[in-house]
Design a protein around this motif. Structure first.
Motif, mmCIF file in Angstrom:
data_model
loop_
_atom_site.group_PDB
_atom_site.id
_atom_site.type_symbol
_atom_site.label_atom_id
_atom_site.label_comp_id
_atom_site.label_asym_id
_atom_site.label_seq_id
_atom_site.Cartn_x
_atom_site.Cartn_y
_atom_site.Cartn_z
ATOM 1 N N GLN A 67 8.774 7.085 4.859
ATOM 2 C CA GLN A 67 8.855 7.116 6.325
ATOM 3 C C GLN A 67 8.023 5.984 6.939
ATOM 4 O O GLN A 67 8.482 5.296 7.847
ATOM 5 C CB GLN A 67 8.382 8.479 6.859
ATOM 6 N N GLU A 68 6.815 5.776 6.421
ATOM 7 C CA GLU A 68 5.961 4.709 6.936
ATOM 8 C C GLU A 68 6.568 3.332 6.661
ATOM 9 O O GLU A 68 6.540 2.452 7.518
ATOM 10 C CB GLU A 68 4.556 4.788 6.336
ATOM 11 N N ALA A 69 7.133 3.156 5.481
ATOM 12 C CA ALA A 69 7.784 1.886 5.146
ATOM 13 C C ALA A 69 8.989 1.662 6.053
ATOM 14 O O ALA A 69 9.238 0.541 6.510
ATOM 15 C CB ALA A 69 8.204 1.876 3.678
ATOM 16 N N SER A 70 9.712 2.722 6.340
ATOM 17 C CA SER A 70 10.873 2.628 7.225
ATOM 18 C C SER A 70 10.458 2.195 8.629
ATOM 19 O O SER A 70 11.141 1.385 9.266
ATOM 20 C CB SER A 70 11.597 3.978 7.282
ATOM 21 N N ILE A 71 9.342 2.696 9.104
ATOM 22 C CA ILE A 71 8.861 2.325 10.441
ATOM 23 C C ILE A 71 8.529 0.833 10.486
ATOM 24 O O ILE A 71 8.875 0.137 11.441
ATOM 25 C CB ILE A 71 7.645 3.189 10.834
ATOM 26 N N ILE A 72 7.879 0.326 9.443
ATOM 27 C CA ILE A 72 7.573 -1.109 9.381
ATOM 28 C C ILE A 72 8.871 -1.920 9.398
ATOM 29 O O ILE A 72 8.995 -2.916 10.125
ATOM 30 C CB ILE A 72 6.727 -1.435 8.130
ATOM 31 N N ALA A 73 9.860 -1.483 8.624
ATOM 32 C CA ALA A 73 11.145 -2.191 8.572
ATOM 33 C C ALA A 73 11.876 -2.105 9.913
ATOM 34 O O ALA A 73 12.504 -3.084 10.341
ATOM 35 C CB ALA A 73 12.014 -1.629 7.452
ATOM 36 N N GLU A 74 11.792 -0.976 10.586
ATOM 37 C CA GLU A 74 12.432 -0.835 11.902
ATOM 38 C C GLU A 74 11.820 -1.790 12.911
ATOM 39 O O GLU A 74 12.533 -2.398 13.710
ATOM 40 C CB GLU A 74 12.314 0.609 12.396
ATOM 41 N N HIS A 75 10.495 -1.929 12.883
ATOM 42 C CA HIS A 75 9.838 -2.883 13.787
ATOM 43 C C HIS A 75 10.280 -4.312 13.477
ATOM 44 O O HIS A 75 10.506 -5.105 14.391
ATOM 45 C CB HIS A 75 8.323 -2.755 13.682
ATOM 46 N N LYS A 76 10.395 -4.624 12.190
ATOM 47 C CA LYS A 76 10.843 -5.967 11.808
ATOM 48 C C LYS A 76 12.278 -6.196 12.276
ATOM 49 O O LYS A 76 12.617 -7.260 12.794
ATOM 50 C CB LYS A 76 10.732 -6.150 10.290
ATOM 51 N N LEU A 77 13.129 -5.194 12.102
ATOM 52 C CA LEU A 77 14.520 -5.303 12.539
ATOM 53 C C LEU A 77 14.602 -5.537 14.047
ATOM 54 O O LEU A 77 15.368 -6.385 14.508
ATOM 55 C CB LEU A 77 15.301 -4.042 12.146
ATOM 56 N N GLN A 78 13.812 -4.804 14.817
ATOM 57 C CA GLN A 78 13.799 -4.995 16.270
ATOM 58 C C GLN A 78 13.357 -6.408 16.625
ATOM 59 O O GLN A 78 13.939 -7.060 17.487
ATOM 60 C CB GLN A 78 12.888 -3.961 16.946
ATOM 61 N N CYS A 95 0.832 -1.216 0.000
ATOM 62 C CA CYS A 95 0.000 0.000 0.000
ATOM 63 C C CYS A 95 0.863 1.262 0.000
ATOM 64 O O CYS A 95 0.378 2.343 -0.328
ATOM 65 C CB CYS A 95 -0.916 0.010 1.224
ATOM 66 N N LEU A 96 2.122 1.121 0.369
ATOM 67 C CA LEU A 96 3.021 2.274 0.472
ATOM 68 C C LEU A 96 3.985 2.379 -0.694
ATOM 69 O O LEU A 96 4.896 3.203 -0.677
ATOM 70 C CB LEU A 96 3.834 2.165 1.776
ATOM 71 N N GLU A 97 3.802 1.573 -1.724
ATOM 72 C CA GLU A 97 4.806 1.457 -2.779
ATOM 73 C C GLU A 97 4.852 2.611 -3.769
ATOM 74 O O GLU A 97 5.662 2.611 -4.682
ATOM 75 C CB GLU A 97 4.637 0.141 -3.543
ATOM 76 N N ASP A 98 4.041 3.627 -3.570
ATOM 77 C CA ASP A 98 4.030 4.728 -4.538
ATOM 78 C C ASP A 98 5.227 5.666 -4.411
ATOM 79 O O ASP A 98 5.388 6.595 -5.183
ATOM 80 C CB ASP A 98 2.729 5.521 -4.444
ATOM 81 N N GLY A 99 6.087 5.440 -3.431
ATOM 82 C CA GLY A 99 7.283 6.254 -3.275
ATOM 83 C C GLY A 99 7.090 7.466 -2.393
ATOM 84 O O GLY A 99 8.048 8.134 -2.027
#
Length: 144
Positions: A83-94, A75-79
């Motif tokens: 920031q929202e995609a980064s937050i999802i990735a940060e949660h996954k990294l944690q 849903c966030l792939e429009d570029g």
């Protein structure tokens, strides 16, 4: 005029993306992949964008993202939502770091159990099996 880039049947799409046809159907039901219109008396056709989307899904799964998280990322792939995609990735990294920490503690306990078994002699109870019956102590893998 039909889109000339959409020339793949679902079977050929599955082969191109190295997935099962039922996987594609499952992703369609989950809303991860659009289901093309079926022309009257015809077969649904897929294109390069569908292969790319399947590749995206598979790569994200290999990185540990759930299908719900993948849906959020799609849903966030429009570029415009980096920031929202980064937050999802940060949660996954944690989450990954926490799993690594738990696995490290599990590795330590298992290593100690194996070491006790290697020095074990006589007819007494196996130290590793006895440890499992006793449960993990404060140094166990699931304590904070």
């Amino acid at each position: 005029m039909p889109n000339m880039t959409n020339t793949l049947t679902i079977g050929r799409l599955a082969k191109a993306a190295d997935v099962n046809v039922e996987t594609i159907r499952f992703y369609q039901r989950r809303g991860l992949i659009p289901e093309p219109e079926r022309p009257p008396g015809g077969v649904r056709r897929y294109g390069v964008n569908d292969v790319e989307r399947l590749t995206f899904i598979k790569t994200a799964q290999q990185l540990g993202f759930s299908l719900n998280e993948i849906g959020d990322l799609l849903c966030l792939e429009d570029g415009a939502h980096c920031q929202e995609a980064s937050i999802i990735a940060e949660h996954k990294l944690q989450s990954v770091r926490e799993k690594i920490d738990r696995l490290g503690r599990i590795e330590k306990v298992l290593s100690e159990m194996v070491a006790r078994c290697q020095v074990h002699q006589g007819d007494i109870t196996c130290p590793m099996i006895a440890s499992l019956y006793e449960g993990f102590r404060e140094s166990g893998p699931y304590t904070g």
